[in-house]
Design a protein around this motif. Sequence first.
Motif, short mmCIF file in Angstrom:
data_model
loop_
_atom_site.label_atom_id
_atom_site.label_comp_id
_atom_site.label_asym_id
_atom_site.label_seq_id
_atom_site.Cartn_x
_atom_site.Cartn_y
_atom_site.Cartn_z
N THR A 115 0.84 -1.19 0.00
CA THR A 115 0.00 0.00 0.00
C THR A 115 0.88 1.25 0.00
N HIS A 116 0.23 2.38 -0.06
CA HIS A 116 0.97 3.65 -0.14
C HIS A 116 1.79 3.90 1.14
N GLY A 117 2.72 4.84 1.04
CA GLY A 117 3.56 5.20 2.17
C GLY A 117 2.88 6.20 3.09
N PRO A 118 3.64 6.83 3.99
CA PRO A 118 3.08 7.76 4.99
C PRO A 118 2.44 8.99 4.36
N LEU A 119 1.58 9.60 5.14
CA LEU A 119 0.92 10.85 4.75
C LEU A 119 1.96 11.97 4.63
N LEU A 120 1.82 12.82 3.58
CA LEU A 120 2.71 13.96 3.41
C LEU A 120 2.02 15.28 3.72
N GLY A 121 0.77 15.42 3.30
CA GLY A 121 0.05 16.67 3.53
C GLY A 121 -1.38 16.56 3.05
N TRP A 122 -2.17 17.61 3.26
CA TRP A 122 -3.58 17.61 2.90
C TRP A 122 -4.00 19.03 2.52
N ARG A 123 -5.14 19.15 1.88
CA ARG A 123 -5.71 20.46 1.55
C ARG A 123 -7.20 20.28 1.26
N LEU A 124 -7.95 21.33 1.46
CA LEU A 124 -9.38 21.31 1.14
C LEU A 124 -9.56 21.26 -0.37
N THR A 125 -10.64 20.64 -0.80
CA THR A 125 -11.00 20.68 -2.22
C THR A 125 -11.43 22.11 -2.57
N GLU A 126 -11.50 22.41 -3.84
CA GLU A 126 -11.86 23.77 -4.25
C GLU A 126 -13.22 24.21 -3.72
N PRO A 127 -14.28 23.36 -3.80
CA PRO A 127 -15.56 23.80 -3.22
C PRO A 127 -15.47 24.06 -1.72
N ALA A 128 -14.75 23.17 -1.00
CA ALA A 128 -14.62 23.35 0.45
C ALA A 128 -13.77 24.58 0.76
#
Length: 463
Positions: A115-128
């Motif tokens: 499976t994928h590796g560790p989390l790097l970052g996040w962001r809201l979607t454009e509508p959010a």
Amino acid sequence: MTRTATLPVDVPGLPGDLDAYPVYRTRVRDGIDGSLKLLRLEVRAANPSSASSTWEEVLASLPGGTREWLLRNRSGQAKRITEKLGARTLELLYRWCAAGVVVFDVEPPPGHDTTHGPLLGWRLTEPARSHAEGVKRRLDARRCELADEAKLLTEKLSNHPQMRLLGQALAERRDLTYLEHAVTVAQAVVTEEFTHPGHERTGSEAAETCFVLQRLARGLITDYVVDREMIERGGQAIVSGATHKVTRARVAFKRLRIRDDDAVARMRREIDASRLFGEHPNVMPVLDADPESRWLVMPLATGTARTYIDELRKPGQLYRLVSSICEALRQPHNMGWIHRDLKPENVLLFDDRWTVADWGLGRRPHGETSDPGRTRTGTGFGTEGFAAPELSLDAHEVGPPSDVYSIGQLIGSIVTGRHPEANIPLVPDSGPWRDIVERTTRYDPSERPSSVDHLLILIKSLH
């Protein structure tokens, strides 16, 4: 430059309602793509059309603090969101991503069929993100509106210097919720002052502090910074000094150290009694309390009757103490409440007046007791030496003479300097208080003064 693939790749272990798109770094020479390096995977909702209709509903269903945090931050690195959400971070991001609230980046799989590796970052979607910007604009407008109202209220309160604590609360700008609360309180105070000038004011700084803190109370422990050092440690509770964050007022913070049903019920009884009778100058008020009765806030007393025992032996001082206790008990006794735990440690000096505190072992009026079994026949009650004999027989059926007995033992303890023993009157050898102690500590309740008013008549005869 970086480039995101137009087609997702299969990642073992990734939920089926999510897609992962490779993000590459590419070198471009003479307009031609060169070598590619896989940097990360961008995870999005697999069904964008479904997510576009559900993201608002999912966002609205989040706990208030989490939702506000997401809308305020909008994007961030893995460390920060993990500190906020803890071990459930990835699980929550999967859910929010599928609903179209966020997208996030992870490291590529470390090998085939992993499976994928560790989390790097996040962001809201454009509508959010657009929604978050709209929320911020509305909050900023509301903040400006409240700040203007707070300024007007502060000017109106400027004629009352002792309302400085409320002015400090109105100056709070960081916490919009608290500012709204403070403005509502100030509006009520201004209305009271306009319709009843001087209403509920005694003029002392301590009384004004109580006046303001009781109205600012929200039942939130986060409104206080509690000292590490204890003032008192009892069998079920700990008392420490504390600071009200917004006003910087010093208070006493009492919290349970044992949280069984009996301990919670006793603290609830203490809160209820103090709120019923706390407006009396000789009853210690409760300024704020936990809705679940696990902690309460009181004014910070100067000391107890035990602290001032040498001072209380001076002419007139003991008379003042006993008179104050009697005055404090008159209304509770008339309403069917019995304190059942009067002792030097529960009589506190606050604002240069003696106050009765700690109604945790008090008896409510008949018919209002939540669990009479807590005071069943044969159960010891009160504090040994100060407790009336009948408290060990049936603490639920005692009356005002039970508290009168405790007052008598308290007087005897102060005059003689000794701690009383169970069911043994501590009668002074001589002096003006000898007769009072002898009459208040008789074994048979019917032979004692029947009320605090009767006792007041007896002690006034000494002066």
